[in-house]
Design a protein around this motif. Structure first.
Motif, PDB file in Angstrom:
ATOM      1  N   UNK A  94     -16.846   3.614 -30.365  1.00 33.29           N
ATOM      2  CA  UNK A  94     -17.053   3.216 -28.968  1.00 33.29           C
ATOM      3  C   UNK A  94     -15.897   2.380 -28.439  1.00 33.29           C
ATOM      4  N   UNK A  95     -15.334   1.562 -29.283  1.00 31.03           N
ATOM      5  CA  UNK A  95     -14.151   0.784 -28.917  1.00 31.03           C
ATOM      6  C   UNK A  95     -13.105   0.960 -30.008  1.00 31.03           C
ATOM      7  N   UNK A  96     -11.851   0.701 -29.651  1.00 26.71           N
ATOM      8  CA  UNK A  96     -10.803   0.870 -30.650  1.00 26.71           C
ATOM      9  C   UNK A  96      -9.413   0.673 -30.085  1.00 26.71           C
ATOM     10  N   UNK A  97      -8.488   1.500 -30.540  1.00 27.61           N
ATOM     11  CA  UNK A  97      -7.077   1.350 -30.231  1.00 27.61           C
ATOM     12  C   UNK A  97      -6.800   1.370 -28.725  1.00 27.61           C
ATOM     13  N   UNK A  98      -7.424   2.289 -28.003  1.00 32.05           N
ATOM     14  CA  UNK A  98      -7.145   2.374 -26.563  1.00 32.05           C
ATOM     15  C   UNK A  98      -7.574   1.110 -25.827  1.00 32.05           C
ATOM     16  N   UNK A  99      -8.656   0.484 -26.281  1.00 30.37           N
ATOM     17  CA  UNK A  99      -9.087  -0.771 -25.657  1.00 30.37           C
ATOM     18  C   UNK A  99      -8.075  -1.882 -25.889  1.00 30.37           C
ATOM     19  N   UNK A 100      -7.507  -1.907 -27.096  1.00 36.55           N
ATOM     20  CA  UNK A 100      -6.500  -2.917 -27.431  1.00 36.55           C
ATOM     21  C   UNK A 100      -5.241  -2.708 -26.591  1.00 36.55           C
ATOM     22  N   UNK A 101      -4.786  -1.448 -26.505  1.00 34.05           N
ATOM     23  CA  UNK A 101      -3.564  -1.153 -25.755  1.00 34.05           C
ATOM     24  C   UNK A 101      -3.747  -1.367 -24.255  1.00 34.05           C
ATOM     25  N   UNK A 102      -4.984  -1.281 -23.790  1.00 32.36           N
ATOM     26  CA  UNK A 102      -5.270  -1.514 -22.373  1.00 32.36           C
ATOM     27  C   UNK A 102      -5.604  -2.974 -22.095  1.00 32.36           C
ATOM     28  N   UNK A 103      -5.384  -3.843 -23.098  1.00 34.59           N
ATOM     29  CA  UNK A 103      -5.644  -5.285 -22.966  1.00 34.59           C
ATOM     30  C   UNK A 103      -7.106  -5.605 -22.645  1.00 34.59           C
ATOM     31  N   UNK A 104      -8.004  -4.770 -23.126  1.00 30.65           N
ATOM     32  CA  UNK A 104      -9.434  -4.987 -22.906  1.00 30.65           C
ATOM     33  C   UNK A 104     -10.081  -5.767 -24.052  1.00 30.65           C
ATOM     34  N   UNK A 105      -9.379  -5.850 -25.183  1.00 21.45           N
ATOM     35  CA  UNK A 105      -9.897  -6.598 -26.318  1.00 21.45           C
ATOM     36  C   UNK A 105      -8.760  -6.921 -27.271  1.00 21.45           C
ATOM     37  N   UNK A 106      -8.929  -7.950 -28.083  1.00 24.67           N
ATOM     38  CA  UNK A 106      -7.948  -8.292 -29.101  1.00 24.67           C
ATOM     39  C   UNK A 106      -8.082  -7.331 -30.283  1.00 24.67           C
ATOM     40  N   UNK A 107      -6.967  -7.097 -30.973  1.00 29.17           N
ATOM     41  CA  UNK A 107      -7.023  -6.138 -32.069  1.00 29.17           C
ATOM     42  C   UNK A 107      -7.954  -6.595 -33.188  1.00 29.17           C
TER      43      UNK A 107
END
Length: 232
Positions: A94-107
């Motif tokens: 549900x969440x992952x790499x694309x969220x991190x690259x979009x600054x939506x979450x910390x890695x």
């Protein structure tokens, strides 16, 4: 009833660690480690010519093999179009790499633990409209640098590199690339085109895994590794 990871037929390095195929993955691990003595390989991308070559199964078992050696390993699903790696480890995507690259979450918040000691996982996350641009971004460069400070080995599962350009974009950012070629599926011309494409982006092709080659024994499949001193 949900299948346990130890019973997962794709993860033969956990379900049958004494098998010849599991030993082949450990040999692949050793070959990668000795492929570059002066500059050790820490970030590795695995790709193929087309879907169905066995790329995801190969990288999943290779990641387990590295973790079994005691290394702290991070496996990242960088196939942002058709991710499947999370299903191998039965984890959420549900969440992952694309969220991190979009600054939506910390890695750190995107990392999943697995039931394999020392092995951690980041899924691809939601499918973005611009996969190649995300993987080629400065944010991706920064992420790789940060991850390298926390893990001994980082493995990226990339899309087939003759299908989309995403893998080629990521290949240039990694210390090395391993290509998976399936006997009976991958044509010689395709293999040559993949080699030329990786060379064009100045990626370091460490070698090729020859997959699905028939063997005269009870083991129907095995994996052979060819260093890049062999021309395709």
């Amino acid at each position: 009833m949900q299948q346990s990871l130890m019973e997962n037929s794709k993860l033969i390095t956990t379900s049958n660690p004494d098998s010849p195929i599991a030993e082949a993955y450990r040999s692949l691990r050793t070959n990668i480690q000795f492929s570059s003595i002066d500059v050790p390989v820490k970030t590795l991308m695995v790709t193929s010519c087309q879907s169905g070559d066995g790329k995801t199964t190969t990288i999943a078992n290779l990641a387990v093999a590295f973790s079994q050696e005691g290394k702290r390993v991070l496996l990242v699903d960088a196939d942002l179009r058709r991710p499947t790696l999370h299903t191998v480890f039965m984890l959420s995507n549900q969440t992952g790499l694309t969220n991190v690259l979009a600054n939506q979450m910390d890695w750190e918040d995107a990392v999943h633990s697995t039931s394999v000691d020392n092995l951690f996982f980041i899924g691809s996350g939601p499918t973005p409209p611009n996969p190649s641009e995300m993987l080629g971004s400065k944010k991706m460069n920064q992420l790789i640098e940060e991850l390298s400070a926390h893990y001994d080995m980082i493995l990226f599962d990339a899309p087939p590199s003759l299908v989309v350009t995403d893998g080629l974009v990521l290949a240039s950012k990694c210390d090395g690339v391993v290509a998976v070629i399936s006997v009976g599926m991958t044509k010689r011309q395709q293999a040559k085109k993949l080699y030329a494409s990786l060379e064009h982006v100045k990626a370091k092709l460490l070698g090729v895994v020859l997959n699905n080659k028939k063997k005269k024994s009870k083991e129907q499949l095995y994996y052979t590794y060819y260093g890049t001193n062999r021309r395709m």
